[in-house]
Design an enzyme around this catalytic site. Structure first.
Site, PDB file in Angstrom:
ATOM      1  CB  SER A 142      66.302  -7.195   4.343  1.00 21.11           C
ATOM      2  OG  SER A 142      66.019  -8.408   3.674  1.00 21.11           O
ATOM      3  CE1 TYR A 170      70.337 -13.600   1.148  1.00 16.16           C
ATOM      4  CE2 TYR A 170      68.130 -12.814   0.654  1.00 16.16           C
ATOM      5  CZ  TYR A 170      69.013 -13.414   1.515  1.00 16.16           C
ATOM      6  OH  TYR A 170      68.596 -13.858   2.742  1.00 16.16           O
ATOM      7  CB  THR A 196      73.519 -13.204   2.410  1.00 18.58           C
ATOM      8  OG1 THR A 196      73.320 -12.107   3.304  1.00 18.58           O
ATOM      9  CG2 THR A 196      73.000 -14.469   3.069  1.00 18.58           C
ATOM     10  CE  LYS A 310      73.454 -12.354   8.015  1.00 15.67           C
ATOM     11  NZ  LYS A 310      72.719 -13.620   7.806  1.00 15.67           N
ATOM     12  CG  HIS A 334      70.190 -17.333   6.812  1.00  8.32           C
ATOM     13  ND1 HIS A 334      70.865 -16.473   5.968  1.00  8.32           N
ATOM     14  CD2 HIS A 334      68.877 -17.053   6.637  1.00  8.32           C
ATOM     15  CE1 HIS A 334      69.982 -15.731   5.306  1.00  8.32           C
ATOM     16  NE2 HIS A 334      68.772 -16.075   5.696  1.00  8.32           N
TER      17      HIS A 334
END
Length: 443
Positions: A142, A170, A196, A310, A334
């Site tokens: 993550s 991100y 993402t 994503k 999500h």
């Protein structure tokens, strides 16, 4: 005819325990009064995790956007599809393996990135990394991790050198930081870069708002940033003119918490102001809402890794992804955490696969058991992403809890596949077992 539940030990998956072995282990332990430490039933798993976690931690992991209708839609989408098993098919030997980005995986699933795992368990990402490595399941590090990716790689390689790992990105407002994170992911041996798209702004998450709790403000979930040299260098120019909370004893405790989460000496982080500067800088640069398709060329020039997008829920976006040379897609809302009332991921899957037939397509949001995995693959997914269930296993029993959740899912899927009449993934995808829609369940 009497059932013989333990008669099948024809596992073809190497050292991994077969489906029947997993069931037998549970039932045999039950003979001496021992029940699974981690509930097999999802509802029981979630309820047990809620009892173990703090109210704030459970709200953060379990909650969704707004009225959480997207979370409900994800589950309804799976329930609308029903499996029609085929009989008299030879399923004595089964193969659940797939190929993904040049890697053979024993199971068709990956671990979705979940931020701030320290809220579930003290070992956080490290425990998940070890459990994933032991089973050869790719872990998506993550971007909002509680432990730096380098630490997770060391933990994985201690269990299984070269175990599969990907990195979630991100897209920060700082291009230099993006380059640094991508470079670190490559150095860590990550096999894919997952961008993402659906979190360029933080969703309206009612449970967190009702508790007025955002873990990042306490210095939690920003370890990828505070371990990054580019981010650390940027702290000297942090703007501290933003809103400030009223000074109370709770405020002081939270400031101390931010210092404890900062690398190195907590006292130095507190007295130097670096811990609070890191929180402010993270908030200021966390995500960039003005990225467009044109920016993907910039990213492609800076990485040799496959780029996976994503958050795609529309066939038109899938076609654009193909046009822009993307290597894979994750069909995801999500987990219902960003847009209340959004389309269920499973409902979008056939459209996405039709629009990008040559790309690997992974389905996440709503996977709760083996039947869900089967349905997703039958509708075109290459693999599925698992999220909340493993976080709940982590909360209950750390590394062992994550491992039990993964072992249960693997056994449940293999058993579902076999009982449906499929000996391998190709049979599932070829439509040898049909899915039919239950029109009594509302869309």
């Amino acid at each position: 005819m009497t059932d013989t539940p333990f008669s099948d030990e024809s596992d073809s998956q190497g050292p991994r325990a077969g489906t029947m072995a997993r069931q037998q282990a549970i039932y045999t332990a039950g003979m001496s009064g021992q029940k699974p430490a981690v509930p097999v039933d999802y509802a029981a798993l979630e309820a047990a995790a809620e009892q173990r976690m703090s109210r704030e931690a459970f709200a953060y992991i379990a909650g969704g956007a707004g009225r959480e209708s997207t979370m409900s839609a994800n589950r309804r989408a799976f329930e609308r599809w029903r499996i029609v098993p085929r009989m008299l098919r030879n399923v004595d030997r089964r193969d659940t393996a797939i190929e993904l980005f040049g890697r053979r995986l024993n199971q068709p699933f990956v671990l979705c990135p979940i931020g701030v795992l320290e809220m579930a368990h003290g070992e956080a990402d490290m425990a998940v990394a070890r459990a994933a490595a032991a089973r050869g399941v790719p872990m998506l590090f993550s971007n909002q991790a509680s432990r730096p990716m380098e630490d997770c790689v060391a933990a994985m390689d201690a269990v299984a050198p070269g175990a599969p790992r990907w990195f979630q990105l991100y897209w920060s407002k700082s291009d230099a930081l993006v380059e640094s994170l991508v470079s670190r992911a490559e150095a860590c041996g990550c096999e894919a870069l997952v961008v993402t798209l659906d979190t360029t702004l933080l969703g309206w998450r009612s449970r967190d708002l009702d508790m007025a709790h955002l873990p990042f403000l306490l210095g939690q979930g920003i370890a990828q940033y505070t371990s990054d040299p580019v981010f650390r260098e940027s702290l000297a120019g942090t703007d501290d003119s933003g809103p400030r909370p009223k000074i109370t004893t709770r405020t002081l405790r939270n400031v101390l918490a931010a210092a404890r989460h900062y690398p190195g000496s907590s006292l130095r982080a507190l007295t130097s102001g670096e811990a609070l500067a890191a929180v402010r800088q993270f908030i200021a640069t966390y995500s960039r809402p003005n990225i467009t398709w044109a920016d993907l060329a910039w990213l492609r020039e800076r990485t040799r890794l496959p780029i996976v997008l994503k958050g795609v829920l529309d066939g038109a976006d899938a076609k654009l992804a193909v046009e822009h040379g993307v290597d894979g897609l994750i069909v995801s809302n999500h987990g219902g955490r960003q847009v209340d009332g959004a389309r269920a991921s499973l409902d979008a899957l056939p459209e996405i696969k039709a629009a990008a037939p040559d790309l690997p397509v992974i389905l996440d949001s709503g996977i709760r058991g083996g039947a869900d995995v089967f349905k997703a693959l039958a509708l075109g997914a290459t693999a599925v992403g698992l999220g909340r269930p493993y976080a709940y296993g982590l909360a209950l029993a750390g590394e062992n809890g994550v491992g039990e959740v993964l072992d249960n899912l693997a056994a449940d899927f293999e058993l579902t596949m076999a009982l449906a009449g499929c000996a391998d993934i190709a049979a599932v995808r070829a439509g040898e077992t049909r899915l039919v829609r239950d029109e009594t369940i509302a869309g």
